[in-house]
Design a protein around this motif. Structure first.
Motif, PDB file in Angstrom:
ATOM      1  N   GLU A 136     -53.280 -31.492-104.369  1.00 26.40           N
ATOM      2  CA  GLU A 136     -53.409 -32.949-104.279  1.00 26.40           C
ATOM      3  C   GLU A 136     -52.333 -33.519-103.346  1.00 26.40           C
ATOM      4  O   GLU A 136     -52.612 -34.389-102.529  1.00 26.40           O
ATOM      5  CB  GLU A 136     -53.287 -33.599-105.666  1.00 26.40           C
ATOM      6  CG  GLU A 136     -54.416 -33.259-106.610  1.00 26.40           C
ATOM      7  CD  GLU A 136     -55.708 -33.981-106.255  1.00 26.40           C
ATOM      8  OE1 GLU A 136     -55.660 -35.139-105.817  1.00 26.40           O
ATOM      9  OE2 GLU A 136     -56.770 -33.371-106.440  1.00 26.40           O
ATOM     10  N   TYR A 137     -51.112 -33.030-103.482  1.00 29.15           N
ATOM     11  CA  TYR A 137     -50.017 -33.521-102.645  1.00 29.15           C
ATOM     12  C   TYR A 137     -50.315 -33.265-101.180  1.00 29.15           C
ATOM     13  O   TYR A 137     -50.170 -34.151-100.339  1.00 29.15           O
ATOM     14  CB  TYR A 137     -48.694 -32.843-103.042  1.00 29.15           C
ATOM     15  CG  TYR A 137     -47.522 -33.337-102.225  1.00 29.15           C
ATOM     16  CD1 TYR A 137     -46.806 -34.457-102.634  1.00 29.15           C
ATOM     17  CD2 TYR A 137     -47.147 -32.713-101.037  1.00 29.15           C
ATOM     18  CE1 TYR A 137     -45.737 -34.934-101.885  1.00 29.15           C
ATOM     19  CE2 TYR A 137     -46.089 -33.186-100.282  1.00 29.15           C
ATOM     20  CZ  TYR A 137     -45.390 -34.295-100.706  1.00 29.15           C
ATOM     21  OH  TYR A 137     -44.351 -34.775 -99.958  1.00 29.15           O
ATOM     22  N   MET A 188     -53.143 -35.662-100.058  1.00 32.84           N
ATOM     23  CA  MET A 188     -52.967 -37.118-100.138  1.00 32.84           C
ATOM     24  C   MET A 188     -51.581 -37.613 -99.746  1.00 32.84           C
ATOM     25  O   MET A 188     -51.449 -38.791 -99.409  1.00 32.84           O
ATOM     26  CB  MET A 188     -53.234 -37.597-101.581  1.00 32.84           C
ATOM     27  CG  MET A 188     -54.605 -37.269-102.096  1.00 32.84           C
ATOM     28  SD  MET A 188     -54.943 -37.901-103.765  1.00 32.84           S
ATOM     29  CE  MET A 188     -53.472 -37.551-104.681  1.00 32.84           C
ATOM     30  N   CYS A 189     -50.564 -36.778 -99.810  1.00 34.48           N
ATOM     31  CA  CYS A 189     -49.181 -37.269 -99.709  1.00 34.48           C
ATOM     32  C   CYS A 189     -48.403 -36.717 -98.522  1.00 34.48           C
ATOM     33  O   CYS A 189     -47.519 -37.395 -97.995  1.00 34.48           O
ATOM     34  CB  CYS A 189     -48.408 -36.929-100.982  1.00 34.48           C
ATOM     35  SG  CYS A 189     -49.251 -37.378-102.514  1.00 34.48           S
ATOM     36  N   PHE A 214     -52.918 -44.473-107.016  1.00 36.49           N
ATOM     37  CA  PHE A 214     -53.890 -43.409-107.245  1.00 36.49           C
ATOM     38  C   PHE A 214     -54.521 -43.483-108.629  1.00 36.49           C
ATOM     39  O   PHE A 214     -55.496 -42.801-108.903  1.00 36.49           O
ATOM     40  CB  PHE A 214     -53.246 -42.033-107.031  1.00 36.49           C
ATOM     41  CG  PHE A 214     -52.866 -41.766-105.603  1.00 36.49           C
ATOM     42  CD1 PHE A 214     -53.829 -41.727-104.609  1.00 36.49           C
ATOM     43  CD2 PHE A 214     -51.542 -41.564-105.244  1.00 36.49           C
ATOM     44  CE1 PHE A 214     -53.489 -41.474-103.282  1.00 36.49           C
ATOM     45  CE2 PHE A 214     -51.188 -41.321-103.927  1.00 36.49           C
ATOM     46  CZ  PHE A 214     -52.157 -41.274-102.943  1.00 36.49           C
ATOM     47  N   HIS A 238     -57.886 -41.479-109.965  1.00 39.82           N
ATOM     48  CA  HIS A 238     -57.455 -40.177-110.497  1.00 39.82           C
ATOM     49  C   HIS A 238     -57.166 -40.296-111.987  1.00 39.82           C
ATOM     50  O   HIS A 238     -56.707 -41.330-112.461  1.00 39.82           O
ATOM     51  CB  HIS A 238     -56.197 -39.686-109.768  1.00 39.82           C
ATOM     52  CG  HIS A 238     -56.442 -39.301-108.357  1.00 39.82           C
ATOM     53  ND1 HIS A 238     -56.614 -40.233-107.353  1.00 39.82           N
ATOM     54  CD2 HIS A 238     -56.570 -38.091-107.772  1.00 39.82           C
ATOM     55  CE1 HIS A 238     -56.829 -39.608-106.214  1.00 39.82           C
ATOM     56  NE2 HIS A 238     -56.808 -38.303-106.434  1.00 39.82           N
TER      57      HIS A 238
END
Length: 183
Positions: free
Chosen positions: A83-84, A87-88, A141, A145
């Motif tokens: 996820e990181y 998205m990050c 998020f 999420h």
């Protein structure tokens, strides 16, 4: 003497109220005239940077859930790594990975979480992920999420400080080289 003290007290209050009224008028003139430059190519003043940073920190500390966070597991961190990276990483980079080129034009600059995450408690990181931060580019998020996903991401982010580039690249599959690069 008592009457003079009362007069001085009333005068001081009137002066303070007058000053507040002047500041309010100045603020309204600034707002309506567009006098404050909101361009992301020009940094805030030192006072503006301090005021925004202090407000953000105190707001997050006051609103983060007080409940004990879950016990983080390696499986949670692995799940959060993907996820990181998706998205990050483009804004925050990673160990040995720069943020995307376009993210370098953001003001305020997104913090490198390999360092900044050490300054936040897990509940505060969760709250930031859940709610985002206004006018910073940090999205919320939570609406898209589950809490489980956000805790997995929190588990990963809390592990970023001290993580090596090799450890980072081994977690979560793709490096997400969408504009970032190794150095």
């Amino acid at each position: 003497m008592t009457t003079k003290r009362k007069q001085l007290g009333v005068g001081a209050i009137a002066g303070a109220l007058g000053l507040l009224a002047l500041l309010g008028i100045f603020g309204l003139i600034t707002v309506y005239s567009g006098g404050y430059n909101v361009a992301a190519t020009e940094d805030h003043s030192a006072f503006g940077r301090w005021a925004l940073s202090t407000t953000m920190t105190n707001s997050i500390e006051a609103r983060a859930p007080a409940d004990e966070p879950p016990t983080f597991t390696a499986a949670m961190a692995r799940a959060g790594a993907g996820e990181y990276k998706a998205m990050c990483q483009h804004c925050h980079g990673g160990p040995g990975i720069d943020r995307a080129g376009w993210a370098k034009g953001m003001l305020p600059q997104p913090p490198h979480l390999t360092e900044a995450a050490a300054h936040w408690e897990p509940n505060e990181i969760f709250w930031i992920l859940d709610h985002g931060i206004k006018s910073s580019g940090m999205p919320a998020f939570g609406p898209s999420h589950s809490d489980e996903d956000l805790w997995n991401l929190t588990a990963f982010v809390t592990g970023l400080p001290g993580m090596t580039q090799a450890e980072y690249e081994a977690l979560g599959g793709s490096n997400g080289h969408d504009g970032g690069h190794s150095h």
